[in-house]
Design a protein around this motif. Structure first.
Motif, PDB file in Angstrom:
ATOM      1  N   GLY A  72      -4.031  -6.879  -0.678  1.00 22.96           N
ATOM      2  CA  GLY A  72      -4.329  -5.722   0.161  1.00 22.96           C
ATOM      3  C   GLY A  72      -5.783  -5.318   0.249  1.00 22.96           C
ATOM      4  O   GLY A  72      -6.086  -4.194   0.673  1.00 22.96           O
ATOM      5  N   TYR A  73      -6.707  -6.215  -0.090  1.00 22.18           N
ATOM      6  CA  TYR A  73      -8.137  -5.888   0.001  1.00 22.18           C
ATOM      7  C   TYR A  73      -8.644  -6.088   1.429  1.00 22.18           C
ATOM      8  O   TYR A  73      -9.579  -6.850   1.682  1.00 22.18           O
ATOM      9  N   ASN A  74      -8.041  -5.392   2.369  1.00 20.36           N
ATOM     10  CA  ASN A  74      -8.394  -5.545   3.783  1.00 20.36           C
ATOM     11  C   ASN A  74      -8.050  -4.253   4.517  1.00 20.36           C
ATOM     12  O   ASN A  74      -7.302  -4.230   5.481  1.00 20.36           O
ATOM     13  N   THR A  75      -8.664  -3.170   4.084  1.00 22.65           N
ATOM     14  CA  THR A  75      -8.286  -1.819   4.497  1.00 22.65           C
ATOM     15  C   THR A  75      -8.576  -1.539   5.967  1.00 22.65           C
ATOM     16  O   THR A  75      -9.627  -1.908   6.501  1.00 22.65           O
ATOM     17  N   ILE A  76      -7.633  -0.825   6.607  1.00 21.08           N
ATOM     18  CA  ILE A  76      -7.861  -0.292   7.951  1.00 21.08           C
ATOM     19  C   ILE A  76      -7.491   1.192   8.029  1.00 21.08           C
ATOM     20  O   ILE A  76      -7.565   1.794   9.096  1.00 21.08           O
ATOM     21  N   GLY A  77      -7.105   1.782   6.903  1.00 14.16           N
ATOM     22  CA  GLY A  77      -6.745   3.191   6.902  1.00 14.16           C
ATOM     23  C   GLY A  77      -7.140   3.859   5.602  1.00 14.16           C
ATOM     24  O   GLY A  77      -6.400   3.796   4.615  1.00 14.16           O
ATOM     25  N   PHE A  78      -8.299   4.533   5.586  1.00 18.53           N
ATOM     26  CA  PHE A  78      -8.800   5.143   4.353  1.00 18.53           C
ATOM     27  C   PHE A  78      -7.998   6.367   3.912  1.00 18.53           C
ATOM     28  O   PHE A  78      -8.153   6.835   2.788  1.00 18.53           O
ATOM     29  N   PHE A  79      -7.169   6.903   4.801  1.00 14.38           N
ATOM     30  CA  PHE A  79      -6.420   8.116   4.484  1.00 14.38           C
ATOM     31  C   PHE A  79      -4.915   7.880   4.462  1.00 14.38           C
ATOM     32  O   PHE A  79      -4.152   8.832   4.293  1.00 14.38           O
ATOM     33  N   ALA A  80      -4.493   6.639   4.619  1.00 21.45           N
ATOM     34  CA  ALA A  80      -3.062   6.362   4.767  1.00 21.45           C
ATOM     35  C   ALA A  80      -2.554   5.491   3.628  1.00 21.45           C
ATOM     36  O   ALA A  80      -3.059   4.378   3.416  1.00 21.45           O
ATOM     37  N   PRO A  81      -1.536   5.954   2.872  1.00 20.07           N
ATOM     38  CA  PRO A  81      -0.925   5.077   1.871  1.00 20.07           C
ATOM     39  C   PRO A  81      -0.171   3.941   2.548  1.00 20.07           C
ATOM     40  O   PRO A  81       0.451   4.136   3.601  1.00 20.07           O
ATOM     41  N   GLU A  82      -0.250   2.769   1.961  1.00 20.57           N
ATOM     42  CA  GLU A  82       0.401   1.579   2.530  1.00 20.57           C
ATOM     43  C   GLU A  82       1.899   1.828   2.703  1.00 20.57           C
ATOM     44  O   GLU A  82       2.619   2.028   1.718  1.00 20.57           O
ATOM     45  N   ALA A  83       2.361   1.799   3.953  1.00 21.39           N
ATOM     46  CA  ALA A  83       3.767   2.107   4.254  1.00 21.39           C
ATOM     47  C   ALA A  83       4.709   1.037   3.731  1.00 21.39           C
ATOM     48  O   ALA A  83       5.883   1.310   3.474  1.00 21.39           O
ATOM     49  N   ARG A  84       4.214  -0.188   3.558  1.00 20.47           N
ATOM     50  CA  ARG A  84       5.072  -1.277   3.092  1.00 20.47           C
ATOM     51  C   ARG A  84       5.543  -1.068   1.657  1.00 20.47           C
ATOM     52  O   ARG A  84       6.490  -1.703   1.208  1.00 20.47           O
ATOM     53  N   TYR A  85       4.868  -0.202   0.929  1.00 20.18           N
ATOM     54  CA  TYR A  85       5.259   0.056  -0.455  1.00 20.18           C
ATOM     55  C   TYR A  85       6.153   1.284  -0.598  1.00 20.18           C
ATOM     56  O   TYR A  85       6.399   1.738  -1.722  1.00 20.18           O
ATOM     57  N   ALA A  86       6.620   1.809   0.507  1.00 13.09           N
ATOM     58  CA  ALA A  86       7.482   2.996   0.460  1.00 13.09           C
ATOM     59  C   ALA A  86       8.937   2.602   0.661  1.00 13.09           C
ATOM     60  O   ALA A  86       9.259   1.801   1.547  1.00 13.09           O
ATOM     61  N   ALA A  87       9.815   3.162  -0.164  1.00 14.74           N
ATOM     62  CA  ALA A  87      11.255   2.923  -0.014  1.00 14.74           C
ATOM     63  C   ALA A  87      11.861   3.866   1.010  1.00 14.74           C
ATOM     64  O   ALA A  87      13.005   3.698   1.419  1.00 14.74           O
ATOM     65  N   THR A  88      11.095   4.873   1.431  1.00  8.97           N
ATOM     66  CA  THR A  88      11.548   5.850   2.410  1.00  8.97           C
ATOM     67  C   THR A  88      10.674   5.765   3.658  1.00  8.97           C
ATOM     68  O   THR A  88       9.744   4.947   3.731  1.00  8.97           O
ATOM     69  N   ASN A  89      10.944   6.637   4.623  1.00  5.75           N
ATOM     70  CA  ASN A  89      10.117   6.701   5.825  1.00  5.75           C
ATOM     71  C   ASN A  89       8.967   7.686   5.669  1.00  5.75           C
ATOM     72  O   ASN A  89       8.285   8.010   6.645  1.00  5.75           O
ATOM     73  N   ASP A  90       8.751   8.148   4.447  1.00  4.52           N
ATOM     74  CA  ASP A  90       7.704   9.134   4.180  1.00  4.52           C
ATOM     75  C   ASP A  90       6.852   8.660   3.012  1.00  4.52           C
ATOM     76  O   ASP A  90       6.986   9.132   1.874  1.00  4.52           O
ATOM     77  N   PRO A  91       5.924   7.715   3.258  1.00  3.19           N
ATOM     78  CA  PRO A  91       5.120   7.172   2.154  1.00  3.19           C
ATOM     79  C   PRO A  91       4.218   8.204   1.489  1.00  3.19           C
ATOM     80  O   PRO A  91       3.932   8.087   0.293  1.00  3.19           O
ATOM     81  N   ILE A  92       3.791   9.220   2.220  1.00  4.57           N
ATOM     82  CA  ILE A  92       2.912  10.231   1.626  1.00  4.57           C
ATOM     83  C   ILE A  92       3.648  11.015   0.542  1.00  4.57           C
ATOM     84  O   ILE A  92       3.172  11.146  -0.592  1.00  4.57           O
TER      85      ILE A  92
END
Length: 532
Positions: A72-92
């Motif tokens: 994952g060392y290829n960031t495009i969102g400095f304020f967004a947690p990676e959604a692929r690591y969320a088990a829900t639809n609310d990664p924040i």
């Protein structure tokens, strides 16, 4: 200095763990699950350091090979947690809940951040972040050819944090992750790039000054990867006083010592906090993050099992990854049925772990090393989102024994303040004991002199340390030679000694010895004794 950091991948740490419900494995929620937290506490981990959790982009050249950017060392969102690591639809919310659960268990959360470059890559890369808004302010470019990027990162571009607008974006992002997501600190990837203005590194660069003056960020843990690929890119020891640094010199020296190389003097310097690196600007041992392995390179199991990298699965004909590994397979490349080789490898793993965890500074454990995780010789699994990278939870007898050994080491470190000092040893005599706070000895029990540090007969020495009247002295015996060595206990202090750690016999402790006694250490082994 009392921290024990464990570096892990959100998905890889839990994806195969049968103690976690299948529907949340590999997610933020999985790290917050009681089974994960209980394991961290048992091992003695006080801080988890997560590989990048910012939203990232999979590189096109990787996708064309049917792989993904796993690290994952290829960031495009400095304020967004990676959604692929969320088990829900609310990664924040899920990320916040993970941090809260870890905090309740007394475990800190450090995140690996990539502000040195973005997923926009080179001039032929996608336009999805800075390039479409203000390319010249956001990236280091050639002065005469502003359409060309200066690539100090090896990833196609280099973010220009010296520009006020870009600096503000990065600072806002850092504050967001502290104030809104409640993380405790950051590990800055290729951190030298954060101090470039534009070509040379400056420890008083605008970014470092902004962080130190920020009332929120100045209270967080700040860890630098103290290098990049630009001119003067190796800057270990040159970061601001309130920063810690990943100590690559510690890693290389400890690897060389246990391979039997003649590095006695440097070995002594590294295990006592690398004073030669950090003391010049009034920093202490806690500035040194002591690692043997990390995500980038061999696992500890592979370090003692392979002489060469085996990265063919990455689709680059084994050209990728570092060739300077300072590893040793001890007689066979990869898996073997030879019991002598297997035992030596396990002993060497214990040597590495005991040296690292009991050195001055902050121990840094690659998650899975305590479980004997192997990547089968691949030292660059950046694109391997599969069992090569995922931690196995199938407990072999050897893995269970190694985990228990690590538990004993972290307990020893936690309970003995001599192993986590805030200041360097001075060699001055303690009036109450009549002994210096540290003493180096030959195997025969006599004091090492200046010429001994350069001796051709390398690999065997003893270290006696004590801190205060209330703290019991500790005596370390190190034997990195290929043959057994007899060690004599020091004549001072006058006391009995009790065995705490033995890498040859990891389950044995409590044996006692008197002043002037001798003990035989097998080849490639170490012991730790406590005065009683």
């Amino acid at each position: 200095t009392k921290s024990v950091i464990s570096e892990m991948h959100v998905k890889g740490a839990s994806y195969l763990n049968p103690a976690i419900p299948e529907e949340i494995r590999g997610s933020y929620a999985a790290l917050a699950h009681p089974a994960s937290i209980r394991y961290f506490q048992e091992v003695g981990i006080t801080a988890v350091q997560l590989l990048p959790v910012h939203q990232h982009l999979d590189d096109s050249f990787i996708l064309e090979k049917g792989l993904v950017n796993y690290w994952g060392y290829n960031t495009i969102g400095f304020f967004a947690p990676e959604a692929r690591y969320a088990a829900t639809n609310d990664p924040i919310t899920e990320f916040r809940d993970m941090v809260k659960a870890l905090h309740l268990a007394g475990i800190e959360v450090i995140i690996d951040v990539v502000y040195n470059h973005t997923g926009e890559a080179g001039t032929d890369g996608p336009t999805c972040l800075f390039r479409g808004f203000n390319n010249l302010d956001s990236y280091h470019t050639e002065s005469r050819l502003p359409g060309n990027y200066r690539d100090y990162t090896g990833c196609g571009n280099s973010v220009d944090v010296s520009h006020p607008r870009t600096l503000r974006t990065v600072m806002d992002s850092l504050r967001y992750w502290v104030k809104e997501m409640h993380v405790d600190g950051f590990r800055f990837d290729l951190a030298v790039e954060m101090g470039r203005s534009p070509d040379s590194f400056k420890r008083r660069a605008a970014f470092f000054q902004a962080v130190s003056q920020d009332p929120v960020l100045c209270q967080t843990k700040l860890i630098a990867e103290p290098w990049d690929l630009g001119p003067g890119g190796y800057q270990i020891g040159n970061f601001p006083n309130d920063w810690c640094e990943l100590n690559g010199k510690f890693r290389d020296t400890i690897r060389r010592f246990w391979r039997g190389e003649n590095v006695l003097g440097e070995f002594a310097t590294r295990i006592t906090g690398s004073e030669s690196i950090f003391a010049h600007n009034h920093r202490g041992p806690g500035s040194s993050i002591n690692m043997i392995t990390s995500h980038d390179g061999f696992t500890l199991n592979d370090l003692v099992s392979y002489n060469h990298k085996h990265n063919f699965a990455n689709g680059e004909n084994n050209r990728d990854g570092d060739c300077h590994n300072l590893s040793c397979n001890h007689g066979a490349e990869g898996p073997t049925d030879n019991p002598d080789i297997i035992e030596l490898r396990l002993r060497q793993i214990r040597n590495f772990l005991a040296t690292m965890i009991c050195s001055q500074g902050v121990p840094f454990l690659l998650f899975g090393d305590e479980r004997l995780h192997t990547q089968h010789g691949n030292n660059n699994t950046y694109c391997q989102d599969n069992k090569l990278s995922w931690i196995s939870w199938d407990d072999s007898e050897e893995a269970i024994e190694m985990r228990e050994f690590v538990q004993r080491l972290t307990t020893l470190r936690r309970e003995n303040s001599s192993l986590n000092r805030d200041s360097f040893f001075t060699g001055k005599v303690c009036p109450s004991r009549g002994l210096p706070d540290i003493c180096w000895m030959r195997p025969d029990g006599t004091t090492i002199n200046r010429t001994d540090w350069n001796t051709s007969e390398a690999g065997a020495l003893a270290m006696l340390i004590h801190q205060t009247e209330s703290q019991k002295p500790l005596l370390f015996f190190f034997n990195a030679r290929a043959e057994a060595v007899n060690f004599h206990f020091s004549k001072e202090p006058v006391c009995e000694w009790q065995l705490l750690i033995d890498t040859q016999n990891p389950k044995i402790s409590g044996h006692q010895a008197n002043n002037g006694a001798t003990v035989t250490l097998n080849n490639h082994s170490m012991q730790i004794w406590e005065a009683v």
